[in-house]
Write a protein that holds these residues in place. Sequence first.
Motif, short mmCIF file in Angstrom:
data_model
loop_
_atom_site.label_atom_id
_atom_site.label_comp_id
_atom_site.label_asym_id
_atom_site.label_seq_id
_atom_site.Cartn_x
_atom_site.Cartn_y
_atom_site.Cartn_z
N ASP A 166 -63.22 -63.53 -4.59
CA ASP A 166 -64.06 -64.02 -5.69
C ASP A 166 -65.53 -63.72 -5.44
O ASP A 166 -65.96 -63.47 -4.30
N SER A 167 -66.30 -63.76 -6.51
CA SER A 167 -67.75 -63.61 -6.40
C SER A 167 -68.41 -64.44 -7.50
O SER A 167 -67.75 -64.89 -8.44
N TYR A 168 -69.70 -64.64 -7.37
CA TYR A 168 -70.44 -65.37 -8.39
C TYR A 168 -71.89 -64.91 -8.39
O TYR A 168 -72.35 -64.24 -7.44
N ALA A 169 -72.60 -65.22 -9.47
CA ALA A 169 -73.96 -64.70 -9.63
C ALA A 169 -74.84 -65.75 -10.29
O ALA A 169 -74.35 -66.71 -10.91
N SER A 170 -76.15 -65.57 -10.14
CA SER A 170 -77.11 -66.47 -10.78
C SER A 170 -78.31 -65.69 -11.28
O SER A 170 -78.68 -64.65 -10.72
N LEU A 171 -78.90 -66.17 -12.36
CA LEU A 171 -80.16 -65.66 -12.91
C LEU A 171 -81.09 -66.85 -13.03
O LEU A 171 -80.80 -67.80 -13.76
N GLN A 172 -82.24 -66.79 -12.30
CA GLN A 172 -83.10 -67.96 -12.22
C GLN A 172 -84.58 -67.61 -12.40
O GLN A 172 -85.04 -66.54 -11.98
N VAL A 173 -85.30 -68.53 -13.01
CA VAL A 173 -86.76 -68.48 -13.08
C VAL A 173 -87.30 -69.17 -11.84
O VAL A 173 -86.77 -70.21 -11.41
N THR A 174 -88.33 -68.61 -11.23
CA THR A 174 -88.88 -69.16 -9.99
C THR A 174 -90.33 -69.57 -10.16
O THR A 174 -91.10 -68.93 -10.89
N THR A 234 -68.02 -62.90 -1.80
CA THR A 234 -67.51 -63.91 -0.88
C THR A 234 -66.29 -63.39 -0.12
O THR A 234 -65.79 -62.30 -0.38
N PHE A 235 -65.81 -64.22 0.81
CA PHE A 235 -64.66 -63.87 1.63
C PHE A 235 -63.50 -64.85 1.40
O PHE A 235 -62.69 -65.07 2.28
N ILE A 282 -67.96 -67.76 3.57
CA ILE A 282 -69.17 -66.96 3.78
C ILE A 282 -69.47 -66.16 2.51
O ILE A 282 -68.56 -65.67 1.84
N SER A 283 -70.74 -66.00 2.21
CA SER A 283 -71.17 -65.18 1.08
C SER A 283 -72.19 -64.14 1.53
O SER A 283 -72.91 -64.35 2.51
N ILE A 284 -72.23 -63.04 0.82
CA ILE A 284 -73.23 -62.00 1.05
C ILE A 284 -74.08 -61.88 -0.22
O ILE A 284 -73.65 -61.28 -1.21
N PRO A 285 -75.28 -62.48 -0.23
CA PRO A 285 -76.12 -62.38 -1.42
C PRO A 285 -76.91 -61.06 -1.46
O PRO A 285 -77.51 -60.66 -0.46
#
Length: 319
Positions: A293-301, A235-236, A208-211
């Motif tokens: 752990d965790s992770y991230a993103s940077l995106q153009v939409t 994340t968990f 599971i993730s918490i965005p």
Amino acid sequence: MLKNKNYILVLIISGGISINSLYSQALARPNAWKKYKREVIIQVGGSGFLGDLGGRDQIGKDNSPVDLEIAATRPAVSAAFRYKLNKNINWYSSFNYLHLKGDDKLTQEQYRNNRNLNFKSNIFEISTRIEFGISSIKRPGVYSLKKSLVRTSKTRAYELIGFVGVGAFYFNPKGLDPSTGKYVALYPLHTEGQGLEGGPKQYKKISISIPVGVALHVILNKYWSVGLEFCYRKTFTDYIDDVSTTYYDNASLANAYGATSALMADPSKGDIPGATSHNADGSGAQRGDKNKDSYASLQVTVGRFFPPKRGRTKLRSKF
């Protein structure tokens, strides 16, 4: 004749100003948001991993963006649907593909570099979230007949959005086998002694993730939008990189799961002066930590609106 042409030109310009003014006023109306209730979105950008492996040239900072290793940035692609519940609140759901990577060779921090672990993993994530936005309208400028016939600004609608949600994702870490130069799946190698006496339970490859994050949403017209989004996922699981706590006895891993398991569990470069382990064989020494752990993103939409269809209206005679 020249006067007539000038008169026609003024009428055309005036008409253009009136139409643009009406369009801007329509955006500013209380119910204007209903024209933008449904939006399909494509996002493209980069992703970064925050866990036990890799990181900057310093002691690791758990879950902190300052520990992101730029050289390990990999692609992130998303497809999403946004539905406006009211002017300032949206419901948003997405399917996301991210490629995560971590490698101790990329950091000059001596203990992590000496550990010499690495991983990569494809992440397949579905998520839903609630967005809270603050919107504003930039009205069009006025044509100047003395200076030019170009407007000084354009009509735009801006939304600054903050969001929080929940997601589920699948991961399957792989590591680079130094003996073959090929990537191997780490899950079946039980690199921390999963399933053996005194070892941890085998981890699951779904978590599971918490965005949480922020986004800038720019409405260009009644059909199109563009934007920029930063999304951080807590994340968990502590095993996205197949690393969590301590080293297991290497000989026991080799006996139970083979030589590749022992090699991928501990490909370290050698002892560091002053470093100590709990046991003479190295087992019990710190391999990772218990922080998730965790992770991230940077995106153009880029978004496409689907305005509600207007009902047919009958033409009425003015006479």
